[in-house]
Scaffold this active site. Structure first.
Site, PDB file in Angstrom:
ATOM      1  N   ASN A  18       0.859  -1.189   0.000  1.00 18.68           N
ATOM      2  CA  ASN A  18       0.000   0.000   0.000  1.00 18.68           C
ATOM      3  C   ASN A  18       0.894   1.238   0.000  1.00 18.68           C
ATOM      4  OD1 ASN A  18      -1.477   2.236   0.983  1.00 18.68           O
ATOM      5  ND2 ASN A  18      -3.068   0.870   1.733  1.00 18.68           N
ATOM      6  N   HIS A  21       1.002   6.242   1.736  1.00 17.00           N
ATOM      7  CA  HIS A  21       1.705   7.221   2.582  1.00 17.00           C
ATOM      8  C   HIS A  21       2.924   7.841   1.914  1.00 17.00           C
ATOM      9  CE1 HIS A  21      -1.324   6.823   5.452  1.00 17.00           C
ATOM     10  NE2 HIS A  21      -1.114   5.531   5.613  1.00 17.00           N
ATOM     11  N   GLU A  81      -8.591   0.473  -3.068  1.00 17.99           N
ATOM     12  CA  GLU A  81      -9.458   0.504  -1.876  1.00 17.99           C
ATOM     13  C   GLU A  81     -10.416   1.668  -2.037  1.00 17.99           C
ATOM     14  OE1 GLU A  81      -7.044   0.847   1.553  1.00 17.99           O
ATOM     15  OE2 GLU A  81      -6.086  -1.069   1.258  1.00 17.99           O
TER      16      GLU A  81
HETATM   17  N1  PXP Z   1      -5.759  -3.195   3.726  1.00 20.58           N
HETATM   18  C1  PXP Z   1      -6.746  -2.271   3.783  1.00 20.58           C
HETATM   19  C2  PXP Z   1      -8.077  -2.638   3.244  1.00 20.58           C
HETATM   20  C3  PXP Z   1      -6.503  -0.986   4.328  1.00 20.58           C
HETATM   21  O1  PXP Z   1      -7.496  -0.088   4.379  1.00 20.58           O
HETATM   22  C4  PXP Z   1      -5.207  -0.680   4.794  1.00 20.58           C
HETATM   23  C5  PXP Z   1      -4.909   0.659   5.355  1.00 20.58           C
HETATM   24  O2  PXP Z   1      -5.278   1.656   4.521  1.00 20.58           O
HETATM   25  C6  PXP Z   1      -4.218  -1.658   4.673  1.00 20.58           C
HETATM   26  C7  PXP Z   1      -4.525  -2.914   4.161  1.00 20.58           C
HETATM   27  C8  PXP Z   1      -2.803  -1.400   5.080  1.00 20.58           C
HETATM   28  O3  PXP Z   1      -2.728  -1.092   6.429  1.00 20.58           O
HETATM   29  P1  PXP Z   1      -1.367  -0.535   7.009  1.00 20.58           P
HETATM   30  O4  PXP Z   1      -1.119   0.774   6.309  1.00 20.58           O
HETATM   31  O5  PXP Z   1      -1.624  -0.376   8.465  1.00 20.58           O
HETATM   32  O6  PXP Z   1      -0.295  -1.527   6.693  1.00 20.58           O
END
Ligand code: PXP
Length: 251
Positions: A18, A21, A81
């Site tokens: 992901n 950030h 997402e």
């Molecule tokens: N999966 C989903 C559906 C999420 O909404 C998020 C956070 O946005 C993540 C995975 C990843 O989470 P993290 O950033 O805490 O690793």
């Protein structure tokens, strides 16, 4: 008769990174650096299996234009997402990502703080899941590891569920062991019913192994920790280390 597309019990565990950030840092200065597209290219180069990006209603990190740029920059599958809104549905249909993960979204929350109430929102979700599926987009529902929510996902004909591991990540000791059992039971139940189970949220080098060892899980989506570690070690090193830990968990 063979049951629905049930994967073999021990299959490779994919890592979706992901990259939201990277965009958070970019947006802090309003310019175009650091570019999440560059992060996606690095993830592709070092063996990540997919890119996950959350287009939030307030566009606090990923922005509309990033989606097409990410899709053009790599061949990796994009997991978008999205909240279950008409606006996000239109964007998903226009971009045809490989997958769309429907998440609950509250403007005031810092991150996605809990799972989707797929059971309570059946009537709202059903047409959205159907329209995404009809467009060939693989729908995933981001739910708590809970039998009631898995049964709701079955009624919605979602091929994938992603279990929210936030609670597992934030508790300790006996409570964490109980959460892990809840995740393992949920993954087994989803798999038994032909739904591919994924997991994510709050996963780190320190807590990923027991989750990655759950044999039915097919994918982990990890963001915040990897991007944080990338500040110190570089994204390439961070993704490789996470990959190694996941492989270690699978023996
Ligand atoms: N999966 C989903 C559906 C999420 O909404 C998020 C956070 O946005 C993540 C995975 C990843 O989470 P993290 O950033 O805490 O690793």
């Amino acid at each position: 008769m063979p049951t629905a597309a049930r994967p073999p019990l021990r299959h490779p565990l994919r890592l979706g990174v992901n990259i939201d950030h990277v965009a958070t840092i970019r947006n802090a200065r309003g310019g175009d650096h650091p570019d999440p597209v560059r992060a996606a290219e690095i993830v592709a180069r070092v063996g990540g299996d997919g890119i996950t990006a959350h287009l939030r209603e307030d566009r606090r990190h990923i922005r509309d234009a990033d989606l097409r740029r990410i899709q053009e920059a790599t061949d990796l599958p994009l997991n978008l997402e999205m909240a279950a809104t008409e606006e996000m549905l239109a964007i998903a249909l226009a971009h045809s990502p490989h997958a769309a993960c429907i998440v609950p979204e509250k403007r005031e929350e810092r991150t996605t703080e809990g799972g989707l109430d797929a059971a309570g929102q059946h009537n709202h979700l059903a047409p959205i899941v159907a329209r995404l599926s009809d467009a060939g987009i693989r729908v995933s529902l981001f739910i708590e590891p809970d039998a009631r929510q898995i049964e709701a996902a079955m009624r919605l004909k979602a091929p994938v569920v992603e279990f929210h591991t936030g609670r597992y990540a934030h508790v300790e000791g006996e409570e964490r062991a109980a959460e892990l059992r809840r995740l393992a039971d949920a993954a087994a139940l989803a798999w038994k019913n032909g739904i591919e189970p994924h997991a994510g949220h709050g996963l780190t080098y320190d807590n990923v192994i027991p989750v990655a060892a759950i044999p039915q899980l097919a994918e982990l989506n990890i963001g915040h920790y990897l991007i944080g570690e990338a500040i110190f070690t570089g994204l390439e090193t961070a993704v490789r280390r996470m990959r190694d830990l996941m492989d270690e968990a699978r023996g």
